[in-house]
Design a protein around this motif. Structure first.
Motif, PDB file in Angstrom:
ATOM      1  N   GLY A   1       0.810  -1.212   0.000  1.00 54.31           N
ATOM      2  CA  GLY A   1       0.000   0.000   0.000  1.00 54.31           C
ATOM      3  C   GLY A   1       0.844   1.262   0.000  1.00 54.31           C
ATOM      4  O   GLY A   1       0.476   2.264  -0.629  1.00 54.31           O
ATOM      5  N   ILE A   2       1.986   1.235   0.706  1.00 54.61           N
ATOM      6  CA  ILE A   2       2.880   2.396   0.722  1.00 54.61           C
ATOM      7  C   ILE A   2       3.396   2.673  -0.684  1.00 54.61           C
ATOM      8  O   ILE A   2       3.401   3.828  -1.150  1.00 54.61           O
ATOM      9  CB  ILE A   2       4.060   2.149   1.678  1.00 54.61           C
ATOM     10  N   LEU A   3       3.829   1.645  -1.372  1.00 56.03           N
ATOM     11  CA  LEU A   3       4.346   1.820  -2.734  1.00 56.03           C
ATOM     12  C   LEU A   3       3.249   2.284  -3.687  1.00 56.03           C
ATOM     13  O   LEU A   3       3.486   3.132  -4.563  1.00 56.03           O
ATOM     14  CB  LEU A   3       4.960   0.508  -3.226  1.00 56.03           C
ATOM     15  N   LEU A   4       2.039   1.745  -3.517  1.00 57.70           N
ATOM     16  CA  LEU A   4       0.934   2.162  -4.381  1.00 57.70           C
ATOM     17  C   LEU A   4       0.519   3.607  -4.113  1.00 57.70           C
ATOM     18  O   LEU A   4       0.139   4.328  -5.037  1.00 57.70           O
ATOM     19  CB  LEU A   4      -0.266   1.229  -4.169  1.00 57.70           C
ATOM     20  N   SER A   5       0.588   4.036  -2.853  1.00 58.23           N
ATOM     21  CA  SER A   5       0.251   5.423  -2.535  1.00 58.23           C
ATOM     22  C   SER A   5       1.193   6.385  -3.242  1.00 58.23           C
ATOM     23  O   SER A   5       0.759   7.387  -3.823  1.00 58.23           O
ATOM     24  CB  SER A   5       0.319   5.651  -1.016  1.00 58.23           C
ATOM     25  N   ALA A   6       2.494   6.085  -3.179  1.00 59.23           N
ATOM     26  CA  ALA A   6       3.473   6.940  -3.853  1.00 59.23           C
ATOM     27  C   ALA A   6       3.244   6.927  -5.364  1.00 59.23           C
ATOM     28  O   ALA A   6       3.283   7.980  -6.020  1.00 59.23           O
ATOM     29  CB  ALA A   6       4.886   6.470  -3.525  1.00 59.23           C
ATOM     30  N   LEU A   7       2.978   5.741  -5.919  1.00 56.21           N
ATOM     31  CA  LEU A   7       2.723   5.638  -7.354  1.00 56.21           C
ATOM     32  C   LEU A   7       1.478   6.422  -7.747  1.00 56.21           C
ATOM     33  O   LEU A   7       1.473   7.148  -8.758  1.00 56.21           O
ATOM     34  CB  LEU A   7       2.563   4.167  -7.746  1.00 56.21           C
ATOM     35  N   GLY A   8       0.410   6.302  -6.947  1.00 56.64           N
ATOM     36  CA  GLY A   8      -0.810   7.054  -7.233  1.00 56.64           C
ATOM     37  C   GLY A   8      -0.575   8.557  -7.188  1.00 56.64           C
ATOM     38  O   GLY A   8      -1.097   9.299  -8.029  1.00 56.64           O
ATOM     39  N   HIS A   9       0.224   8.998  -6.218  1.00 58.05           N
ATOM     40  CA  HIS A   9       0.546  10.421  -6.116  1.00 58.05           C
ATOM     41  C   HIS A   9       1.293  10.897  -7.356  1.00 58.05           C
ATOM     42  O   HIS A   9       0.981  11.953  -7.926  1.00 58.05           O
ATOM     43  CB  HIS A   9       1.387  10.646  -4.862  1.00 58.05           C
ATOM     44  N   PHE A  10       2.263  10.120  -7.814  1.00 55.29           N
ATOM     45  CA  PHE A  10       3.042  10.500  -8.987  1.00 55.29           C
ATOM     46  C   PHE A  10       2.162  10.550 -10.241  1.00 55.29           C
ATOM     47  O   PHE A  10       2.267  11.477 -11.049  1.00 55.29           O
ATOM     48  CB  PHE A  10       4.201   9.527  -9.200  1.00 55.29           C
ATOM     49  N   LEU A  11       1.290   9.564 -10.390  1.00 57.66           N
ATOM     50  CA  LEU A  11       0.424   9.522 -11.574  1.00 57.66           C
ATOM     51  C   LEU A  11      -0.517  10.725 -11.609  1.00 57.66           C
ATOM     52  O   LEU A  11      -0.699  11.358 -12.662  1.00 57.66           O
ATOM     53  CB  LEU A  11      -0.382   8.220 -11.580  1.00 57.66           C
ATOM     54  N   LEU A  12      -1.130  11.027 -10.469  1.00 57.88           N
ATOM     55  CA  LEU A  12      -2.064  12.150 -10.427  1.00 57.88           C
ATOM     56  C   LEU A  12      -1.356  13.479 -10.617  1.00 57.88           C
ATOM     57  O   LEU A  12      -1.897  14.406 -11.227  1.00 57.88           O
ATOM     58  CB  LEU A  12      -2.829  12.143  -9.096  1.00 57.88           C
ATOM     59  N   SER A  13      -0.133  13.588 -10.111  1.00 54.69           N
ATOM     60  CA  SER A  13       0.614  14.848 -10.226  1.00 54.69           C
ATOM     61  C   SER A  13       1.126  15.083 -11.637  1.00 54.69           C
ATOM     62  O   SER A  13       1.127  16.216 -12.127  1.00 54.69           O
ATOM     63  CB  SER A  13       1.791  14.853  -9.246  1.00 54.69           C
ATOM     64  N   GLU A  14       1.556  14.034 -12.307  1.00 56.72           N
ATOM     65  CA  GLU A  14       2.203  14.191 -13.602  1.00 56.72           C
ATOM     66  C   GLU A  14       1.241  14.111 -14.785  1.00 56.72           C
ATOM     67  O   GLU A  14       1.531  14.641 -15.854  1.00 56.72           O
ATOM     68  CB  GLU A  14       3.295  13.128 -13.776  1.00 56.72           C
ATOM     69  N   TYR A  15       0.101  13.470 -14.609  1.00 57.17           N
ATOM     70  CA  TYR A  15      -0.789  13.279 -15.751  1.00 57.17           C
ATOM     71  C   TYR A  15      -2.115  14.021 -15.594  1.00 57.17           C
ATOM     72  O   TYR A  15      -2.380  14.994 -16.270  1.00 57.17           O
ATOM     73  CB  TYR A  15      -1.035  11.781 -15.972  1.00 57.17           C
ATOM     74  N   ASN A  16      -2.933  13.565 -14.680  1.00 50.83           N
ATOM     75  CA  ASN A  16      -4.275  14.141 -14.583  1.00 50.83           C
ATOM     76  C   ASN A  16      -4.795  13.923 -13.167  1.00 50.83           C
ATOM     77  O   ASN A  16      -4.808  12.799 -12.671  1.00 50.83           O
ATOM     78  CB  ASN A  16      -5.206  13.465 -15.594  1.00 50.83           C
ATOM     79  N   SER A  17      -5.232  15.000 -12.518  1.00 47.50           N
ATOM     80  CA  SER A  17      -5.744  14.885 -11.157  1.00 47.50           C
ATOM     81  C   SER A  17      -7.247  15.141 -11.081  1.00 47.50           C
ATOM     82  O   SER A  17      -7.770  15.483 -10.015  1.00 47.50           O
ATOM     83  CB  SER A  17      -5.018  15.880 -10.237  1.00 47.50           C
ATOM     84  N   ALA A  18      -7.931  14.971 -12.204  1.00 47.28           N
ATOM     85  CA  ALA A  18      -9.379  15.134 -12.209  1.00 47.28           C
ATOM     86  C   ALA A  18     -10.017  14.115 -11.270  1.00 47.28           C
ATOM     87  O   ALA A  18      -9.438  13.060 -10.978  1.00 47.28           O
ATOM     88  CB  ALA A  18      -9.932  14.971 -13.622  1.00 47.28           C
ATOM     89  N   ILE A  19     -11.213  14.423 -10.821  1.00 38.53           N
ATOM     90  CA  ILE A  19     -11.882  13.551  -9.844  1.00 38.53           C
ATOM     91  C   ILE A  19     -12.047  12.130 -10.383  1.00 38.53           C
ATOM     92  O   ILE A  19     -11.837  11.147  -9.662  1.00 38.53           O
ATOM     93  CB  ILE A  19     -13.248  14.151  -9.449  1.00 38.53           C
TER      94      ILE A  19
END
Length: 402
Positions: free
Chosen positions: A338-356
């Motif tokens: 879960g820790i690794l997925l949280s960081a990955l999710g943060h990177f994806l939302l920050s770099e690509y798209n953070s829409a709801i």
């Protein structure tokens, strides 16, 4: 004549190591710990829309309190029985063995996390993540940072709760022996240490210089000890204490007041004209030192849940609860992933798209991945415990089962 172990009689493994047989397990513990792990994953993704639906949006505490309290409770259940049956030396060896396993898992998680952040920084040419994830010091002087990580002094973002639990497990043999003699013999000194932290704000230094442990072990130990005392107390008495009446009413009032105040803060953060009740008087609520404002509503909620939710509640055996219970039973693996997925999710939302919609997709994918991981690990462990057909046939032929 020896019976082959049935699936229900097999020992399961959690953060605390070998646990009680599954038919004796309190599924509430697994359910709420699994739920806490899901909340930790969601809350670790910055500006995540679903974080408005986790405990930290409705109460002064969050999933960290749930995790540490249940860890103390279940550690007392598991190793309290080991202490009673096999003695202090064997129980101590088992506790330290589990602490070592968690330590190894933490070091592996640390290295993978550093690699994940470094790869992201290089790929997207965004050095901001180094500071945000607190790994810049590792890249500047890795030879020192690695040593500090091995000593649990270097704790990047998201990697601060496991060192706390490792440290608590290392000292748990002394705690367990004291609780076994007299609960107050441990509870009173533990509370006094907690009170000193609240009065003096003393903390434990960390790396780099000027930093401290995010989860101050001098304060958070009290929550762990309180959980252990409750778990061992119920184990020794052999029955659940079910208080009601006035104490339950007081607990409900405390939880309700905390809910109203914290919810007003959450709404105020989204819509400024909405008043944040007692915001100036109570803010900030110190999480590092486990402020009493966090602790009291949490204990009230524990009291309410323990009183009103039965261990044999039908919901705990429903298809909806099963994935969360599996996550709670395979908590170490689910936590690390879960820790690794949280960081990955943060990177994806920050770099690509953070829409709801994208946030919801990332959350759903992450939760499904955690539940699937727990199911695969549970299946793998059950395969290792269940006798194969040929082996079962040989056992019957040798009179090993009936």
């Amino acid at each position: 004549m020896l019976r082959s172990p049935s699936r229900d009689a097999l020992l399961s493994v959690t953060f605390e190591g070998p646990a009680v047989p599954s038919q004796q397990r309190d599924l509430r513990l697994d359910f709420f710990r699994g739920l806490a792990l899901i909340f930790i994953f969601i809350d670790h993704i910055p500006e995540n829309v679903l974080s408005y639906f986790t405990p930290q949006a409705f109460q002064f505490y969050d999933a960290a309190e749930v995790f540490i309290f249940i860890s103390g409770y279940t550690a007392a259940l598991v190793y309290g029985r080991t202490l009673a049956r096999q003695g202090a030396l064997y129980a101590t060896a088992q506790i330290l063995r589990r602490a070592w396993q968690l330590y190894v898992a933490h070091i592996f998680l640390f290295m993978i996390f550093i690699a994940e952040v470094s790869y992201t920084v290089t790929t997207f040419n965004n050095p901001m993540y180094n500071d945000e994830m607190r790994v810049a010091d590792f890249l500047e002087e890795p030879h020192i940072a690695i040593v500090k990580a091995l000593l649990l002094e270097f704790q990047p973002t998201f990697l601060d709760i496991l060192p706390l639990y490792i440290l608590l497990l290392v000292i748990f043999p002394v705690i367990l022996l004291g609780l076994r003699i007299q609960l107050l013999l441990v509870l009173i000194p533990s509370f006094l240490v907690y009170a000193v932290v609240q009065a003096t704000e003393v903390s434990v230094p960390a790396y780099p210089q000027g930093h401290v442990w995010f989860f101050n072990p001098l304060a958070w130990q009290f929550l762990f000890v309180a959980g252990a005392a409750l778990g061992l107390g119920e184990t020794q008495s052999g029955r659940r204490v079910r208080p009601a009446g006035a104490p339950l009413l007081v607990a409900i009032v405390i939880a309700a007041v905390g809910l109203v105040i914290k919810l007003s803060w959450t709404i105020h953060g989204v819509w400024d004209p909405f008043p944040g009740l007692f915001l100036k008087e109570l803010w900030p609520v110190n999480k590092n030192n486990l402020s009493p404002i966090r602790l009291v509503p949490f204990f009230a909620t524990v009291f309410i849940v323990g009183t009103l939710v039965e261990p044999n509640t039908k919901f705990l055996r429903s298809a909806l609860a099963t994935p969360l219970i599996r996550c709670g039973q395979q908590s170490l693996e689910v936590f690390c992933f879960g820790i690794l997925l949280s960081a990955l999710g943060h990177f994806l939302l920050s770099e690509y798209n953070s829409a709801i919609f994208t946030q919801l997709a990332v959350n759903v994918a992450g939760v499904l991945a955690l539940c699937l991981t727990a199911k695969i690990i549970d299946w793998y462990k059950s395969m290792g415990r269940t006798p194969q057909p040929a082996e079962a046939a040989r056992n019957r032929g040798n009179g090993m089962s009936s």
